[in-house]
Design a protein around this motif. Structure first.
Motif, PDB file in Angstrom:
ATOM      1  N   VAL A   1       4.477  51.596  67.670  1.00 45.35           N
ATOM      2  CA  VAL A   1       3.187  50.971  67.515  1.00 45.35           C
ATOM      3  C   VAL A   1       2.763  49.603  67.644  1.00 45.35           C
ATOM      4  O   VAL A   1       1.827  49.035  68.158  1.00 45.35           O
ATOM      5  CB  VAL A   1       2.609  51.526  66.158  1.00 45.35           C
ATOM      6  N   GLY A   2       3.892  48.792  67.279  1.00 45.69           N
ATOM      7  CA  GLY A   2       3.643  47.458  67.019  1.00 45.69           C
ATOM      8  C   GLY A   2       3.901  46.816  68.544  1.00 45.69           C
ATOM      9  O   GLY A   2       2.956  45.764  68.836  1.00 45.69           O
ATOM     10  N   THR A   3       4.706  47.323  69.239  1.00 46.71           N
ATOM     11  CA  THR A   3       4.524  47.115  70.738  1.00 46.71           C
ATOM     12  C   THR A   3       3.229  47.029  71.494  1.00 46.71           C
ATOM     13  O   THR A   3       3.037  46.163  72.203  1.00 46.71           O
ATOM     14  CB  THR A   3       5.809  47.770  71.509  1.00 46.71           C
ATOM     15  N   GLY A   4       2.550  48.103  71.272  1.00 47.08           N
ATOM     16  CA  GLY A   4       1.180  48.206  71.666  1.00 47.08           C
ATOM     17  C   GLY A   4       0.145  47.323  71.055  1.00 47.08           C
ATOM     18  O   GLY A   4      -0.567  46.728  71.897  1.00 47.08           O
ATOM     19  N   MET A   5       0.292  47.096  69.603  1.00 42.76           N
ATOM     20  CA  MET A   5      -0.547  46.146  69.056  1.00 42.76           C
ATOM     21  C   MET A   5      -0.239  44.752  69.772  1.00 42.76           C
ATOM     22  O   MET A   5      -1.210  43.944  69.743  1.00 42.76           O
ATOM     23  CB  MET A   5       0.033  46.211  67.534  1.00 42.76           C
TER      24      MET A   5
END
Length: 458
Positions: A120-124
């Motif tokens: 999720v953080g990669t997309g964020m």
């Protein structure tokens, strides 16, 4: 907030043409806000279900692992945005958010949760810099500040959405899994709708696709403004290939000063303590004796209210004025927090100061320190380095964000609230001094005018 007179309509491009694409782009900001706050209320239930209840380090990892993934995503965002284009970069940021949310929702162990949060953080990390670039490049100059504020408003709505969705977590077993699954819906909408959105004419022009750039300008500004838009773009074009920009050039070359200003702004934004409020407000309010669900709703309302006011003022007062007063107001708010933690105040007086100070802090943050850096930096970065410079600055943002998320609860235990909040107040005052000395006003100027003015100073 939008011009309505006949004279303004005739001299400026119609703002309604670009508005739908801005709204689609801000879905990424909604997701950004949602995943920032999604573990706030459910964190206690997550730790209990996955077997690490009472372990503050593990709880910090659930928050900060997402930020580590965001660092990776932001670090490569400039190269992805320049290589694939702004639209494809949005679609690419949605995919790990979909997969990561699903993995988090289905996790049975701490390891599974951390894996989902990294995805999720990669997309964020990829989404915010691309959103800032895209909105800046497709917006008419006279509403660019207003449109840029939409990014912050969408982030606020995402935060509020996550806090509201998390309210039933104490009553419904396993509800925290639903909180993660719900985020898949907007991520899917973003991925699909971007297929029908306009590409950034600035990116197309830099790639030598002049005819396509003109067609996109027509979609965004109307046929009568295409020629002037292309002419403005050609003024700042020096035949440089954006792919030739290197990290060393950004950190040591002639563009170092603007990259330093951008990185420092994001660093000071995070060192103000704002995301500690968003991540751990439930725990802080519970320690003050305030029901966390009610307090978090008030935080969301304060954040949204400040963002709406900022949208109305961004193209009237300007970026620099909002930054100065925002950071000053945040410093004063933190001093209220220090006073509430003082041993001289007891009972309801300390309680009112604590809650009031925190709400005032969020409100003043949303007036300037929140929305302005993401809008200002794409404006002051020359087109050749814009995407990659944003990637560098956002990487600084996420590194500091990671350590704040990881260490806040531990520092609160070690230093106590008075000392920790005093440190945050000091960083806010330092930001006021920095903005006064280094930040130029960009209100109402085209990106090409800003670039030419900055190049003349180098």
């Amino acid at each position: 907030m939008f011009p309505s007179s006949v004279e303004e309509e005739s001299s400026n491009p119609p703002w309604r043409l670009s508005l739908p694409y801005v709204l689609v782009a801000t879905i990424s900001s909604f997701l950004f806000g949602y995943h920032l706050g999604v573990v706030n209320e459910p964190l206690e239930s997550i730790s209990s279900d996955l077997g690490f209840s009472g372990d503050t380090l593990a709880e910090g990892l659930v928050v900060s692992t997402c930020l580590a993934g965001a660092f990776v995503g932001s670090l490569f965002s400039g190269w992805i945005a320049d290589g694939l284009g702004r639209r494809r970069a949005f679609q690419l940021c949605a995919l790990p958010m979909i997969l990561g949310a699903f993995v988090s929702a289905k996790s049975k162990t701490l390891t599974g949760m951390l894996l989902g949060r990294i995805l999720v953080g990669t997309g964020m990390g990829l989404g915010p810099p691309v959103a800032s670039l895209y909105v800046t490049e497709i917006s008419p100059a006279f509403v660019r500040g207003t449109y840029g504020s939409f990014i912050q408003i969408a982030t606020c709505l995402g935060l509020m959405g996550s806090l509201l969705v998390g309210i039933p977590v104490k009553e419904i077993t396993g509800w925290w899994r639903v909180c993660f699954l719900l985020s898949i819906i907007p991520a899917t909408i973003l991925c699909l709708c971007m297929s029908f959105c306009a590409e950034s004419p600035h990116w197309l022009y830099k790639r030598g696709r002049i005819t396509e750039a003109e067609a996109e300008f027509e979609r965004l500004l109307g046929a009568s403004h295409v020629k002037s838009a292309v002419a403005e773009l050609s003024k700042s074009d020096r035949g440089d290939d954006s792919d030739s920009v290197t990290i060393s050039e950004l950190l040591h070359g002639r563009h170092f000063r603007v990259v330093f200003i951008g990185s420092a702004l994001f660093a000071l934004q995070q060192l103000s303590g704002i995301n500690a409020v968003f991540y751990f407000s439930s725990a802080v309010f519970r320690s003050a004796g305030v029901p966390s669900g009610l307090a978090n709703v008030f935080i969301g309302v304060a954040n949204l209210s400040g963002s709406i006011v900022a949208m109305a003022l961004m193209d009237k007062l300007g970026r620099r004025v909002l930054l100065l007063w925002s950071f000053f107001g945040m410093a004063m708010s933190m001093l209220l927090q220090v006073a509430s933690a003082s041993s001289y105040l007891k009972g309801s007086g300390a309680l009112y100061l604590s809650v009031g100070g925190m709400l005032m802090f969020v409100l003043t943050f949303a007036l300037g320190a929140g929305p302005v850096p993401g809008l200002l930096l794409p404006e002051i970065f020359p087109g050749r380095i814009r995407a990659k410079a944003m990637a560098v600055c956002m990487s600084v943002h996420w590194v500091i964000n990671f350590f704040v998320g990881l260490l806040f609860l531990r520092l609160l235990e070690l230093l106590g609230p008075s000392i920790l909040y005093s440190i945050f107040a000091a960083f806010c005052l330092l930001a006021v001094i920095f903005v006064k000395r280094n930040v130029m006003e960009t209100k109402g100027k085209s990106l090409q005018e800003i670039e030419i003015a900055l190049l003349s100073q180098m």
